[in-house]
Design a protein around this motif. Structure first.
Motif, PDB file in Angstrom:
ATOM      1  N   TRP A 157       0.819  -1.214   0.000  1.00  0.00           N
ATOM      2  CA  TRP A 157       0.000   0.000   0.000  1.00  0.00           C
ATOM      3  C   TRP A 157       0.855   1.268   0.000  1.00  0.00           C
ATOM      4  CZ3 TRP A 157       0.692  -3.447   3.866  1.00  0.00           C
ATOM      5  CH2 TRP A 157       1.272  -2.989   5.053  1.00  0.00           C
ATOM      6  N   GLU A 158       2.143   1.131   0.296  1.00  0.00           N
ATOM      7  CA  GLU A 158       3.057   2.269   0.220  1.00  0.00           C
ATOM      8  C   GLU A 158       3.735   2.367  -1.139  1.00  0.00           C
ATOM      9  OE1 GLU A 158       5.745   2.034   3.514  1.00  0.00           O
ATOM     10  OE2 GLU A 158       4.220   2.619   4.985  1.00  0.00           O
ATOM     11  N   THR A 159       3.349   1.505  -2.074  1.00  0.00           N
ATOM     12  CA  THR A 159       3.947   1.517  -3.418  1.00  0.00           C
ATOM     13  C   THR A 159       2.926   1.900  -4.484  1.00  0.00           C
ATOM     14  OG1 THR A 159       3.486  -0.777  -4.095  1.00  0.00           O
ATOM     15  CG2 THR A 159       5.384  -0.418  -2.641  1.00  0.00           C
ATOM     16  N   ILE A 160       1.766   2.359  -4.085  1.00  0.00           N
ATOM     17  CA  ILE A 160       0.712   2.703  -5.054  1.00  0.00           C
ATOM     18  C   ILE A 160       0.416   4.193  -4.988  1.00  0.00           C
ATOM     19  CG2 ILE A 160      -0.323   0.406  -5.031  1.00  0.00           C
ATOM     20  CD1 ILE A 160      -2.467   1.515  -3.109  1.00  0.00           C
ATOM     21  N   GLY A 161      -0.296   4.689  -5.996  1.00  0.00           N
ATOM     22  CA  GLY A 161      -0.707   6.074  -6.016  1.00  0.00           C
ATOM     23  C   GLY A 161       0.384   7.009  -6.482  1.00  0.00           C
ATOM     24  N   ASP A 162       0.195   8.291  -6.235  1.00  0.00           N
ATOM     25  CA  ASP A 162       1.132   9.316  -6.666  1.00  0.00           C
ATOM     26  C   ASP A 162       2.502   9.086  -6.037  1.00  0.00           C
ATOM     27  OD1 ASP A 162       2.510  12.022  -6.777  1.00  0.00           O
ATOM     28  OD2 ASP A 162       0.639  12.486  -7.826  1.00  0.00           O
ATOM     29  N   LEU A 163       3.543   9.439  -6.761  1.00  0.00           N
ATOM     30  CA  LEU A 163       4.903   9.242  -6.263  1.00  0.00           C
ATOM     31  C   LEU A 163       5.158  10.031  -4.987  1.00  0.00           C
ATOM     32  CD1 LEU A 163       6.972   9.259  -9.578  1.00  0.00           C
ATOM     33  CD2 LEU A 163       6.200   7.285  -8.255  1.00  0.00           C
ATOM     34  N   VAL A 164       4.450  11.126  -4.777  1.00  0.00           N
ATOM     35  CA  VAL A 164       4.660  11.896  -3.555  1.00  0.00           C
ATOM     36  C   VAL A 164       4.184  11.138  -2.325  1.00  0.00           C
ATOM     37  CG1 VAL A 164       4.473  14.086  -4.785  1.00  0.00           C
ATOM     38  CG2 VAL A 164       2.442  13.117  -3.680  1.00  0.00           C
TER      39      VAL A 164
END
Length: 778
Positions: free
Chosen positions: A322-329
């Motif tokens: 879950w810390e590797t998904i979504g916006d790079l920020v």
């Protein structure tokens, strides 16, 4: 490992991969190559073989559709600085690297003996970043870009500054510059006190580090509504449209300003990113040259994210999907398990796009409660220091269930909606889940694995599950006794000498019964896989554990590929038992090369990509893959040094006969088919000099060993066989020493087992064959 020294060999290869000093880089051009002894295999007694291939009768089996795949974890900068196409090193100041070794302080095991940040190992550093002109750069904790990216680059411009000021980044051992469009983005914020709103532009360019030559540049103009402000970050972007090819990768990205406009002022920058054109033009995607070479390997699945890198150095530092998904920020990254910090820019969704774009089936590894520990990593035994007790496994199971909901759930679910918000509303298919990784280093895997399996199967019963520990060949292997639940796949990892692979050619014959006997009630429902393997060492005596580093094979040799091909033929003959295989590690950056075999070795410049002989062996076998196995009877001779198997592609109406000569002399193969064929094509992988099993591809000789068309097959006498009982044909070929070949028999008429030609059709086909091949026949 499926022999008594298997655990030691896993520990040896892990030690070699992890503890080679960063400075110990190996030049392929200069590597000293000593003599390789003859293969110490027991199957070397043949002087030629005669075989018959049967299409009309005997048992056919469907070939395993995913027999060969890619195992990926971020090792040797295979991800960051590798297939993940980001060109900027340390782009968001997330963390740094370490060196692990023995500490002279009377402590057992390993310690961090060197760190890029000596005060706090793995903590942020300025590596990769350099000031331009009179600018001063430093790290800043007071102006975080996000909760995940807490450190920024502070750029101070003194009052006396003149000319061009700013900063540059030299990439992962350089940046290749060649004709394409580069996509640049970064975030900037102004200092509240030292800011005059006078900056009119950012100047962005790619330049040579020594000559200062500017290859491509662009301007980002600024006005009152776009200038950096003190109260928040603004995002900036530009394209660098380049038409120049440089001879060196010793280049950097420059972001600069006019000192007259900004002297006496301070700016903060973060998440400074530069992407080349990517594979399939994916945003935040894969490096095109490496991905295309993997695509050309015709692999069938992708196993990710590890490997050891799934587990983490501690439970808290495991791979958290879950810390590797979504916006790079929103991606903090983590200390990777191979001595450097991972950005996690190559995250869960990027792995799934990789599968989509390369038409690969995902094999998803899920964390199962066991993590590595630096202290005991090379001890060749186990430790429960980082192993969760069974009563604390509930949250770990929920993590895996949430991950599967993110990937496969519809948009009405919480995580399925998150996936849709991230740009992929359609659910993915996830047919395989591996529970943990190499849990033979742990103590309570049987309990943890069963807990995970039952919890996952209750929600996802149609997924095939893979166990990551095995004890099938030795009571001394691992720290527990366990049996497999029905219908799961056993994951075996083998790093061994060439002769081991050859001697275990028949390992998968009757494997289920022979391996488990009374320990598994329904052994026919247990399957096997080999999710990590390579020939790791010269042939050596294995009656002790005294294996020296000099025994390790650094670069895949002809002998390596031969032994790996022999073993592959063994599993291809048993598709009802054997399901999946993957070479490891598949890719390595030669600037961070760990001295172990690979399929692809690469650097900053795509022109330096090197494909090993093992890559070509896999490519051949993956390319010439039939739909069913065919029965092959040995009429004269036996296996060794020739190893072979036959498959048929019913759609193409061809027979593929794979044959490996593991001996040091030419061997004759006589092949008879029970149906006529028009002609034979062939591809061979062989050393440049007959019998040179020590040969390998290098930067100086990249194509020394590549698959080549077998010449002269049309001149070989192959004859129709005509009698009242059969209509077939025969063929003979001299198989070169230490070679791997695929012979393709292009058949006449259909070869479907329930559509055997009539006698009249057989005569017509025989006449057509004789007309096309006017050779002697009887």
């Amino acid at each position: 490992m499926p022999h008594i020294f298997g655990l030691f060999r896993v520990a040896l290869i892990a030690w070699t991969l992890f503890y080679t000093p960063l400075e110990a880089q190996i030049s392929l051009q200069r590597e000293h190559v000593g003599p390789v002894p003859d293969v110490k295999a027991t199957r070397m007694n043949s002087t030629g073989v005669s075989v018959s291939i049967w299409t009309k009768n005997g048992t056919r089996n469907e070939t395993a559709p995913y027999a060969s795949g890619i195992f990926f974890e971020d090792i040797a900068h295979s991800g960051d600085g590798g297939i993940y196409a980001e060109l900027v090193r340390n782009r968001a100041f997330q963390g740094s690297g370490v060196t692990v070794g023995r500490w002279e302080h009377n402590l057992p095991g390993q310690q961090i003996v060197k760190a890029e940040n000596p005060s706090l190992p793995f903590a942020p550093v300025l590596d990769g970043w350099y000031p331009v002109g009179d600018a001063k750069i430093s790290l800043d904790l007071l102006h975080p870009l996000s909760d995940s990216l807490q450190v920024a680059l502070q750029v101070d411009v003194p009052l006396h500054a003149k000319g061009e000021v700013g900063f540059k980044n030299d990439g992962f051992w350089g940046m290749a510059v060649y004709p394409q469009t580069y996509n640049l983005s970064f975030y900037a914020q102004a200092s509240g006190f030292r800011w005059n709103y006078t900056l009119s532009k950012f100047h962005c360019s790619l330049r040579n580090n020594h000559t200062g030559d500017v290859f491509v540049s662009t301007i980002i103009p600024l006005n009152q509504s776009t200038r950096p402000v003190p109260y928040m970050y603004r995002k900036y972007g530009a394209q660098l449209v380049n038409g120049v090819t440089t001879s060196t990768s010793d280049n950097s990205l420059y972001i600069t300003m006019d000192a007259e406009e900004i002297k006496g002022q301070t700016l903060y920058f973060d998440l400074i990113s530069l992407f080349p054109e990517t594979y399939k033009n994916r945003s935040n995607g894969l490096r095109r040259d490496i991905a295309e070479k993997l695509e050309e390997g015709n692999f069938k699945f992708l196993r990710f994210p590890g490997g050891n890198n799934l587990e983490g150095y501690s439970i808290a530092r495991r791979w958290k999907w879950w810390e590797t998904i979504g916006d790079l920020v929103d991606r903090p990254g983590r200390p990777g398990d191979w001595s450097y910090y991972n950005t996690d820019g190559l995250g869960l969704l990027e792995f799934m796009y990789w599968c989509e774009d390369m038409d690969l089936v995902p094999v998803l590894g899920v964390y199962a409660g066991f993590s590595l520990d630096i202290a005991n990593y090379d001890q060749g035994n186990s430790s429960d220091a980082n192993e969760l007790p069974i009563e604390l496994m509930g949250p770990i199971l929920q993590e895996a269930l949430d991950e599967l909901e993110y990937l496969t759930g519809n948009t009405s679910t919480f995580w399925g909606a998150r996936r849709a918000a991230h740009g992929h509303p359609e659910p993915f298919s996830v047919p395989f889940i591996e529970i943990g990784n190499e849990d033979f280093f742990s103590h309570n895997y049987p309990e943890r694995a069963l807990f995970m399996l039952k919890g996952l199967q209750a929600v996802y019963p149609n997924i095939t599950y893979i166990y990551s520990a095995m004890d099938q060949f030795s009571e001394h292997f691992g720290n527990f006794e366990m049996t497999l639940p029905k219908a799961v796949i056993w994951d075996e990892h083998v790093y061994a000498e060439a002769s081991w692979f050859i001697n275990h050619f028949d390992q998968w014959d009757n494997w289920q019964v022979a391996s488990f006997d009374s320990r598994v009630a329904a052994s026919k429902d247990v399957y096997a896989s080999l999710m990590e393997y390579h020939v790791s060492a010269f042939d050596m005596e294995i009656d002790s554990r005294d294996v020296k580093n000099t025994d390790i094979i650094s670069h895949p040799r002809m002998l390596s590929a031969v032994a790996e091909a022999v073993y592959a033929i063994g599993w291809e003959r048993n598709p009802n038992t054997f399901k999946l295989s993957a070479f490891a590690p598949v890719i390595q950056n030669f600037n961070f090369y760990r001295g172990t075999p690979y399929l692809i070795l690469f650097g900053a410049n795509p022109k330096d990509d090197l494909l090993s002989v093992s890559y070509y062996q896999e490519q051949m076998f993956n390319t010439y893959q039939g739909t069913e196995t065919l029965p092959v009877t040995i009429d004269q001779g036996n296996f060794g040094p020739l190893f072979f198997a036959a498959q048929i592609d019913n759609l193409k109406n061809v027979i593929y006969f794979k044959i490996v000569n593991a001996g040091n002399s030419t061997q004759t193969i006589n092949i008879t088919t029970d149906r006529p064929f028009m002609n034979v094509n062939g591809t061979v992988l062989e050393p440049p000099t007959s019998g040179d099993k020590n040969a390998f591809n290098s930067f100086n000789k990249k194509t020394l060993i590549i698959p080549k068309k077998i010449l002269g097959l049309e001149e070989i006498q192959y004859r129709p066989i005509l009698d009242k009982n059969t209509t077939g044909a025969s063929f003979s070929w001299e198989t070169p020493a230490y070679s791997i070949a695929v012979l393709q028999f292009n058949m006449l008429g259909t070869c479907e087992i329930d559509k055997a030609p009539t006698q009249s059709q057989q005569k017509e086909m025989a006449s057509a064959l004789m007309a096309q091949v006017p050779l002697e026949y009887s």
